[in-house]
Enzyme design. Structure first.
Site, short mmCIF file in Angstrom:
data_model
loop_
_atom_site.label_atom_id
_atom_site.label_comp_id
_atom_site.label_asym_id
_atom_site.label_seq_id
_atom_site.Cartn_x
_atom_site.Cartn_y
_atom_site.Cartn_z
CB THR A 24 -0.28 -5.86 -7.44
OG1 THR A 24 -1.41 -5.38 -6.71
CG2 THR A 24 0.28 -4.68 -8.24
CG ASP A 25 -5.62 -6.67 -6.62
OD1 ASP A 25 -4.70 -5.95 -6.17
OD2 ASP A 25 -6.56 -7.08 -5.89
CD GLU A 26 -2.61 -2.02 -4.65
OE1 GLU A 26 -2.30 -0.82 -4.75
OE2 GLU A 26 -2.45 -2.67 -3.61
CB ALA A 50 12.94 -7.47 -5.89
CE LYS A 54 4.40 -5.18 -8.74
NZ LYS A 54 5.61 -6.01 -8.41
CE LYS A 67 2.75 -2.80 2.22
NZ LYS A 67 3.57 -3.85 1.70
CB ILE A 102 4.79 -12.37 -0.85
CG1 ILE A 102 3.64 -11.49 -0.39
CG2 ILE A 102 4.28 -13.55 -1.66
CD1 ILE A 102 2.87 -10.80 -1.51
CE1 TYR A 135 3.52 -2.08 -5.36
CE2 TYR A 135 1.14 -1.92 -5.11
CZ TYR A 135 2.28 -2.68 -5.21
OH TYR A 135 2.20 -4.05 -5.15
CG LEU A 144 18.89 -7.57 3.07
CD1 LEU A 144 19.98 -7.92 4.08
CD2 LEU A 144 17.64 -8.41 3.35
CD GLU A 152 11.12 0.59 -2.07
OE1 GLU A 152 10.26 0.71 -1.17
OE2 GLU A 152 12.33 0.44 -1.85
NE ARG A 167 -7.19 -2.05 -1.03
CZ ARG A 167 -7.87 -0.98 -1.46
NH1 ARG A 167 -9.13 -1.10 -1.83
NH2 ARG A 167 -7.29 0.20 -1.51
P1 NAD Z 1 7.72 -6.45 0.77
O1 NAD Z 1 7.77 -4.96 0.73
O2 NAD Z 1 7.42 -7.14 2.05
O3 NAD Z 1 9.13 -7.05 0.26
C1 NAD Z 1 9.80 -6.53 -0.86
C2 NAD Z 1 11.19 -7.14 -0.87
O4 NAD Z 1 11.88 -6.63 -2.02
C3 NAD Z 1 12.04 -6.78 0.36
O5 NAD Z 1 12.72 -7.93 0.84
C4 NAD Z 1 13.02 -5.74 -0.17
O6 NAD Z 1 14.26 -5.72 0.53
C5 NAD Z 1 13.20 -6.22 -1.61
N1 NAD Z 1 13.65 -5.13 -2.49
C6 NAD Z 1 13.11 -3.88 -2.61
N2 NAD Z 1 13.82 -3.16 -3.49
C7 NAD Z 1 14.81 -3.97 -3.95
C8 NAD Z 1 15.85 -3.79 -4.90
N3 NAD Z 1 16.04 -2.62 -5.54
N4 NAD Z 1 16.69 -4.84 -5.14
C9 NAD Z 1 16.51 -6.02 -4.50
N5 NAD Z 1 15.56 -6.23 -3.58
C10 NAD Z 1 14.70 -5.22 -3.32
O7 NAD Z 1 6.70 -6.87 -0.37
P2 NAD Z 1 5.65 -8.05 -0.45
O8 NAD Z 1 4.40 -7.64 0.18
O9 NAD Z 1 6.31 -9.31 -0.03
O10 NAD Z 1 5.40 -8.09 -2.03
C11 NAD Z 1 6.21 -8.88 -2.88
C12 NAD Z 1 5.72 -8.72 -4.32
O11 NAD Z 1 4.36 -9.11 -4.40
C13 NAD Z 1 5.81 -7.29 -4.83
O12 NAD Z 1 6.24 -7.33 -6.17
C14 NAD Z 1 4.36 -6.79 -4.74
O13 NAD Z 1 4.10 -5.81 -5.73
C15 NAD Z 1 3.59 -8.06 -4.99
N6 NAD Z 1 2.25 -8.12 -4.38
C16 NAD Z 1 2.09 -7.89 -3.04
C17 NAD Z 1 0.83 -8.01 -2.47
C18 NAD Z 1 0.59 -7.81 -0.99
O14 NAD Z 1 -0.55 -7.83 -0.54
N7 NAD Z 1 1.63 -7.66 -0.16
C19 NAD Z 1 -0.27 -8.34 -3.28
C20 NAD Z 1 -0.06 -8.57 -4.65
C21 NAD Z 1 1.20 -8.46 -5.18
P1 TYD Z 2 -2.62 -1.66 2.66
O1 TYD Z 2 -2.37 -2.78 3.63
O2 TYD Z 2 -1.70 -0.49 2.64
O3 TYD Z 2 -2.70 -2.35 1.21
P2 TYD Z 2 -3.18 -1.70 -0.21
O4 TYD Z 2 -3.25 -0.24 -0.10
O5 TYD Z 2 -2.05 -2.13 -1.12
O6 TYD Z 2 -4.49 -2.35 -0.53
O7 TYD Z 2 -4.08 -1.12 2.90
C1 TYD Z 2 -5.23 -1.97 2.83
C2 TYD Z 2 -6.47 -1.10 3.01
O8 TYD Z 2 -6.45 -0.57 4.35
C3 TYD Z 2 -6.49 0.11 2.09
O9 TYD Z 2 -7.83 0.34 1.67
C4 TYD Z 2 -6.00 1.25 2.96
C5 TYD Z 2 -6.49 0.86 4.34
N1 TYD Z 2 -5.64 1.32 5.46
C6 TYD Z 2 -6.21 2.05 6.52
O10 TYD Z 2 -7.43 2.34 6.52
N2 TYD Z 2 -5.38 2.47 7.53
C7 TYD Z 2 -4.05 2.20 7.55
O11 TYD Z 2 -3.33 2.62 8.50
C8 TYD Z 2 -3.48 1.42 6.48
C9 TYD Z 2 -2.02 1.08 6.47
C10 TYD Z 2 -4.33 1.01 5.46
#
Ligand code: NAD
Ligand code: TYD
Length: 351
Positions: free
Chosen positions: A137-139, A94, A166, A201, A24, A162, A47, A96, A226
């Protein structure tokens, strides 16, 4: 939360983004550099396995872009970067982020997601930034039954390490607003999809497995729900909160697209020309949240923000992107992407 803060000056703004090399964050960095021709963008990213400089290859040469490879938990380095770059505002992506990894190694999630947020907010406070935006996050709200939606006032009931990390960070943000007057706010978004998502994901994992001729693993009965939002709609929402949001407030962001994992899986099987024999049910994720759904009335009515990308078109474009960018995800799956930093910033032999 409540309270007001002086309006933010937006001319010639320096924006510090943490985690801008992830999924993102990198889409947001590209969006901001495209939308604000007089803004500087400073990307601070450790990274980890999820950070990938190839996500930003097209903007890395911009004179308005700076990159620092730094851990947000490293208070000394973060203070040095704030002193050097003098950011006006901070957006923290940033983290995990993968639930399955948090089940295997919760400690890493607590360190980055909670302590890292504290370090960034301390630096932001000392530097007197005009805005601090925490990407949550909504989680944090936990799991819904078949009906109802999460509002900003829903109870916090995280179910995975996780989500708990958050949630803890969100509570710290609230405390920094109340205690120190840090002009901070929070967005809580639903599941994102789009280009540059790490193929662990659901959507990129399944597309790349199907392309490789492998079956896709559906957890449990596949009926978990979701709410999917295109990453560009999330970027626009984050930008709106940064520019027009009220410090101290929380804003839910959703796509209005509730789908079961089975629905997503069947759409992906069809898009990839595969049958249901390419799908297998596997044991469920422990603590697996059943349903997420977002009530986004507050951001819709308060800031005039609503998603623009239809799910059908967004998903089609996303599948197409992964098929057209096979070298990107091959480099990720092979681990080759982790050498980009040395090639681009240490040896400086990037062309
Ligand atoms: P991602 O895992 O793709 O990217 C995370 C980034 O953070 C990476 O570039 C990583 O190198 C960096 N990072 C991790 N630990 C670090 C540290 N200690 N110092 C500096 N950088 C660090 O994640 P994403 O999916 O892009 O999510 C970004 C944000 O959005 C997160 O805070 C996540 O909780 C939130 N979010 C994600 C989703 C989703 O669907 N992906 C939905 C809602 C909220
Ligand atoms: P994910 O992309 O890990 O996002 P989150 O757990 O943060 O919502 O998973 C999305 C949904 O897909 C979740 O209900 C778990 C499911 N899922 C599978 O069924 N198989 C898979 O291999 C993965 C990665 C996720």
């Amino acid at each position: 939360m409540s309270g007001a803060a002086a309006p933010m000056k937006t001319d010639g703004l320096t924006l510090l983004v943490a985690g801008g090399a992830g999924f993102i964050g990198s889409n947001f960095v590209r969006h901001i550099l495209g939308e604000h021709a007089d803004w500087r963008l400073v990307n601070v990213d450790k990274l980890t396995y999820a950070g990938n400089l190839a996500n930003l290859a097209d903007v890395a040469g911009s004179p308005r872009y700076r990159f620092h490879r730094t851990d947000i938990c490293d208070a000394g380095e973060i203070a040095r970067i704030f002193a050097e770059e003098k950011p006006d505002a901070v957006v923290n992506f940033a983290a995990e982020t993968h639930v399955d990894r948090s089940i295997d190694d919760p400690g890493l999630f607590l360190r980055t997601n909670i302590l890292g947020t504290q370090v960034l907010m301390d630096a932001a406070r000392k530097a007197g930034v005009a805005r601090y935006l925490q990407i949550s996050t909504d989680e944090v709200y936990g799991s819904l039954g078949p009906t109802g939606r999460f509002s900003e006032d829903s109870p916090l009931r995280p179910n995975s390490p996780y989500a708990a990390s958050k949630t803890a960070a969100d509570l710290l943000v609230r405390a920094y607003f109340k205690t120190y007057g840090l002009p901070a706010f929070i967005t809580r978004c639903s599941n994102n999809y789009g280009p540059y998502q790490f193929p662990e994901k659901l959507i990129p994992f399944f597309v790349t497995l199907l392309h490789e001729g492998k079956p896709v693993p559906v957890y449990g009965d596949g009926m978990n729900v979701r709410d999917w939002i295109h990453v560009d709609d999330h970027s626009r929402a984050v930008e709106a909160v940064l520019l027009r949001g009220r410090p101290g407030e929380i804003y839910n962001v959703g796509g209005g697209n509730e789908r079961t994992n089975m629905e997503i899986t069947k759409l992906l099987l069809a898009a990839m020309g595969k049958g249901e024999s390419s799908m297998k049910f596997v044991p469920d994720r422990p603590g697996h949240d059943r349903r997420y759904a977002i009530d986004d009335t507050k951001i819709r009515t308060g800031l005039g923000v609503a998603p623009k990308v239809s799910f059908d078109e967004g998903l089609r474009a996303t599948v197409r992107w992964y098929l057209e960018n096979e070298p990107w995800w091959h480099a990720v799956k092979s681990g080759e992407y982790q050498s980009f930093y040395d090639r681009w910033y240490v040896r400086k032999d990037r062309v």
